[in-house]
Design a protein around this motif. Sequence first.
Motif, mmCIF file in Angstrom:
data_model
loop_
_atom_site.group_PDB
_atom_site.id
_atom_site.type_symbol
_atom_site.label_atom_id
_atom_site.label_comp_id
_atom_site.label_asym_id
_atom_site.label_seq_id
_atom_site.Cartn_x
_atom_site.Cartn_y
_atom_site.Cartn_z
ATOM 1 N N GLY A 22 -1.349 -0.907 9.705
ATOM 2 C CA GLY A 22 -0.235 -0.479 8.865
ATOM 3 C C GLY A 22 -0.270 0.969 8.430
ATOM 4 N N PHE A 23 -1.466 1.544 8.299
ATOM 5 C CA PHE A 23 -1.509 2.917 7.764
ATOM 6 C C PHE A 23 -0.868 3.938 8.699
ATOM 7 C CE2 PHE A 23 -5.727 2.540 9.851
ATOM 8 C CZ PHE A 23 -5.838 3.744 10.538
ATOM 9 N N CYS B 179 -2.100 -4.979 8.152
ATOM 10 C CA CYS B 179 -2.822 -3.950 7.408
ATOM 11 C C CYS B 179 -4.287 -3.967 7.826
ATOM 12 C CB CYS B 179 -2.703 -4.217 5.904
ATOM 13 S SG CYS B 179 -3.584 -3.002 4.904
ATOM 14 N N VAL B 180 -4.923 -2.806 7.785
ATOM 15 C CA VAL B 180 -6.340 -2.714 8.133
ATOM 16 C C VAL B 180 -7.185 -3.564 7.178
ATOM 17 C CG1 VAL B 180 -6.972 -0.667 6.750
ATOM 18 C CG2 VAL B 180 -8.073 -1.040 8.961
ATOM 19 N N GLU B 181 -6.632 -3.833 5.980
ATOM 20 C CA GLU B 181 -7.361 -4.662 5.014
ATOM 21 C C GLU B 181 -7.241 -6.156 5.298
ATOM 22 O OE1 GLU B 181 -6.786 -2.954 0.794
ATOM 23 O OE2 GLU B 181 -5.382 -1.874 2.076
ATOM 24 N N ASN C 61 0.870 -1.170 0.000
ATOM 25 C CA ASN C 61 0.000 0.000 0.000
ATOM 26 C C ASN C 61 0.909 1.223 0.000
ATOM 27 O OD1 ASN C 61 -2.631 -0.875 -0.158
ATOM 28 N ND2 ASN C 61 -2.970 -0.924 2.055
HETATM 29 MO MO LIG Z 1 -2.820 -0.759 5.427
#
Ligand SMILES: [Mo]
Length: 309
Positions: free
Chosen positions: A226-227, A130-132, A73
């Motif tokens: 992760g963001f 990751c949020v995904e 990302n």
């Molecule tokens: Mo992410």
Amino acid sequence: MKLPGIPAIPASEITPRELFYQRRHFMQLALGGSAALLAGAAVGGEKLASSLSEAYGLTDKLTPLEDVSQYNNFYEFDTSKEGPAKMAGRLKTRPWTVSVEGEVRKPKQFAIEDLLKLAPMQERIYRLRCVEAWSMVIPWLGYPLAELLKQVEPTSDARFVEFVSLHDPEQLPGQRRAVLEWPYREGLRIDEAMHPLALLTFGLYGEVLPNQNGAPIRIVVPWKYGFKSAKSIVKIRLLKQQPMTSWMQAGPSEYGFYANVNPEVDHPRWSQAKERRLGEFLKRPTLPFNGYAEQVAGLYAGMDLTKNF
Ligand SMILES: [Mo]
Ligand SMILES: Nc1nc2c(c(=O)[nH]1)N[C@H]1C(S)=C(S)[C@@H](COP(=O)(O)O)O[C@H]1N2
């Protein structure tokens, strides 16, 4: 099964690099950390020595470098997972300076060459979630962010830290589209930023960061989604007030300021209870604080983590 765009890697074909790291890591754990095994990372022709920090090691299987460097990302390049690796070649990582300013007694512009020498480089194996709902286990190279922050002497008014990524649509074509408010901005509370787990990061798998992973300098905050781990940072500002972040601006109900990995608080559009390790088929349960609860849960004592998501 393969994730979109990721070649399935049979166990028989794991590259020697991952095996080398795995073996070296277990050896280090077995030796109780007494032998500092050195890894060399080439930086502009210069060799960087790092010692493996067994205190932050994990016994999890490492995620192959192919996945770590090909499934990213990095919206400044592209919003697809495969795009950043293809386009990141145009990012110029020298010269590079990071300005550290705001509520500090000694604001300073640091050349990347000086940042590389500011504190001993350590190798730390961290999970990143990751949020995904995908995750990875990576041997990162860096040192605690606190080492840099101490240099500028934060004042007692410094309660938050903001990270600002590079803004240059020439090199970062994704910035021509308003998918996020540019430059990419993230933030931490000062005690989070000073926590020894928060890593100022320059490399992975023994080498300087691939551009798509945030060269030449990023942060890695392993207990958060992760963001929060901003890439290709050019500015760090110490602030009195909680800063607005690019993701909070884009979707305040989806991306909170804290963003601690929490299997019990779902993203409004999907569950956060499970995750898929890149390269693996079966999902595994997501752990509170991404498995780092013992180290960091105390930072949030008394806070309602469903409200402060
Ligand atoms: Mo992410
Ligand atoms: N500047 C910047 N930093 C960023 C992002 C981004 O788009 N731009 N993406 C974030 C997200 S959502 C994740 S999951 C991680 C991914 O890091 P990796 O590609 O090294 O795995 O970087 C974070 N840092």
